[in-house]
Design a protein around this motif. Structure first.
Motif, PDB file in Angstrom:
ATOM      1  N   LEU A 118      -6.259   1.349   6.417  1.00 51.24           N
ATOM      2  CA  LEU A 118      -5.393   2.514   6.489  1.00 51.24           C
ATOM      3  C   LEU A 118      -5.657   3.208   7.820  1.00 51.24           C
ATOM      4  O   LEU A 118      -6.704   3.794   8.031  1.00 51.24           O
ATOM      5  N   LEU A 174      -3.978   5.812   9.723  1.00 52.82           N
ATOM      6  CA  LEU A 174      -3.092   6.939   9.979  1.00 52.82           C
ATOM      7  C   LEU A 174      -3.890   8.028  10.692  1.00 52.82           C
ATOM      8  O   LEU A 174      -5.073   8.197  10.430  1.00 52.82           O
ATOM      9  N   LEU A 214       4.457   6.998   1.735  1.00 57.31           N
ATOM     10  CA  LEU A 214       4.641   6.001   2.776  1.00 57.31           C
ATOM     11  C   LEU A 214       4.322   4.637   2.173  1.00 57.31           C
ATOM     12  O   LEU A 214       3.279   4.476   1.543  1.00 57.31           O
ATOM     13  N   LEU A 215       5.226   3.691   2.332  1.00 53.18           N
ATOM     14  CA  LEU A 215       5.027   2.347   1.813  1.00 53.18           C
ATOM     15  C   LEU A 215       4.689   1.419   2.969  1.00 53.18           C
ATOM     16  O   LEU A 215       5.456   1.329   3.932  1.00 53.18           O
ATOM     17  N   LEU A 216       3.543   0.768   2.873  1.00 57.86           N
ATOM     18  CA  LEU A 216       3.123  -0.219   3.863  1.00 57.86           C
ATOM     19  C   LEU A 216       3.186  -1.593   3.226  1.00 57.86           C
ATOM     20  O   LEU A 216       2.834  -1.764   2.053  1.00 57.86           O
ATOM     21  N   TRP A 256       4.901  10.791   9.726  1.00 55.74           N
ATOM     22  CA  TRP A 256       5.252  10.167   8.460  1.00 55.74           C
ATOM     23  C   TRP A 256       5.630  11.194   7.405  1.00 55.74           C
ATOM     24  O   TRP A 256       5.035  12.247   7.305  1.00 55.74           O
ATOM     25  N   PHE A 262       5.773  11.489   3.262  1.00 54.49           N
ATOM     26  CA  PHE A 262       5.108  10.826   2.145  1.00 54.49           C
ATOM     27  C   PHE A 262       5.982  10.886   0.916  1.00 54.49           C
ATOM     28  O   PHE A 262       6.737  11.833   0.749  1.00 54.49           O
ATOM     29  N   ARG A 300       1.882  -2.740   7.510  1.00 57.50           N
ATOM     30  CA  ARG A 300       2.955  -2.250   8.387  1.00 57.50           C
ATOM     31  C   ARG A 300       3.864  -1.281   7.626  1.00 57.50           C
ATOM     32  O   ARG A 300       4.314  -1.589   6.527  1.00 57.50           O
ATOM     33  N   PRO A 301       4.156  -0.122   8.210  1.00 58.79           N
ATOM     34  CA  PRO A 301       5.037   0.851   7.543  1.00 58.79           C
ATOM     35  C   PRO A 301       6.435   0.277   7.325  1.00 58.79           C
ATOM     36  O   PRO A 301       7.003  -0.337   8.221  1.00 58.79           O
ATOM     37  N   ARG A 302       6.956   0.474   6.122  1.00 64.12           N
ATOM     38  CA  ARG A 302       8.306  -0.016   5.799  1.00 64.12           C
ATOM     39  C   ARG A 302       9.219   1.087   5.274  1.00 64.12           C
ATOM     40  O   ARG A 302      10.406   1.074   5.548  1.00 64.12           O
ATOM     41  N   THR A 312       0.858  -1.177   0.000  1.00 65.25           N
ATOM     42  CA  THR A 312       0.000   0.000   0.000  1.00 65.25           C
ATOM     43  C   THR A 312       0.893   1.225   0.000  1.00 65.25           C
ATOM     44  O   THR A 312       1.782   1.352   0.852  1.00 65.25           O
ATOM     45  N   SER A 360       9.301   5.425   4.621  1.00 64.93           N
ATOM     46  CA  SER A 360       8.650   6.721   4.785  1.00 64.93           C
ATOM     47  C   SER A 360       9.520   7.759   4.091  1.00 64.93           C
ATOM     48  O   SER A 360      10.648   7.992   4.497  1.00 64.93           O
TER      49      SER A 360
END
Length: 114
Positions: free
Chosen positions: A67, A69, A84-86, A80, A82, A90-92, A10, A94
């Motif tokens: 989502l 946030l 932002l890769l989830l 974060w 942007f 889970r965030p991976r 995402t 930023s």
């Protein structure tokens, strides 16, 4: 392993934010660039990777399933950068994002699932 769950990537972006003038990563505001990125991921990983894109400049993006946030102005909303890769929620990554970084994250996720 054929029965593994797909990896859901995402990407959350905010078209209202500042843009980098020096070509800093992917231009995710471009539908063509997102389409090209999705095609490249499909060539590399087939159906193992599913890609979603949400632009927080669109108010409906805040209601996207999965989502979670903090909305603008609330505590934690400035944490974060942007895009932002989830990965599977889970965030991976930023901030700066390109296809190579995304491939590294996907590869690591696949190796951890084995």
């Amino acid at each position: 392993m054929a029965d593994q769950q797909p990896i859901r990537i995402t990407i959350v972006d905010d078209s209202r934010g500042e843009t980098c003038e020096a070509r800093c990563g992917l231009n995710l505001s471009s539908p063509e660039e997102r389409r090209t990125m999705a095609e490249q991921l499909r060539k590399l990983y087939g159906d193992r990777v599913q890609l979603d894109y949400h632009d927080l400049g669109d108010p409906s993006a805040w209601d996207a399933p999965g989502l979670h946030l903090p909305p603008p102005g609330q505590e934690g909303s400035d944490v974060w950068r942007f895009p932002l890769l989830l990965v599977n929620g889970r965030p991976r990554i930023s901030g700066y994002l390109d296809l190579r970084l995304m491939q590294n994250v996907i590869q690591a996720e696949m190796e951890m699932a084995e």
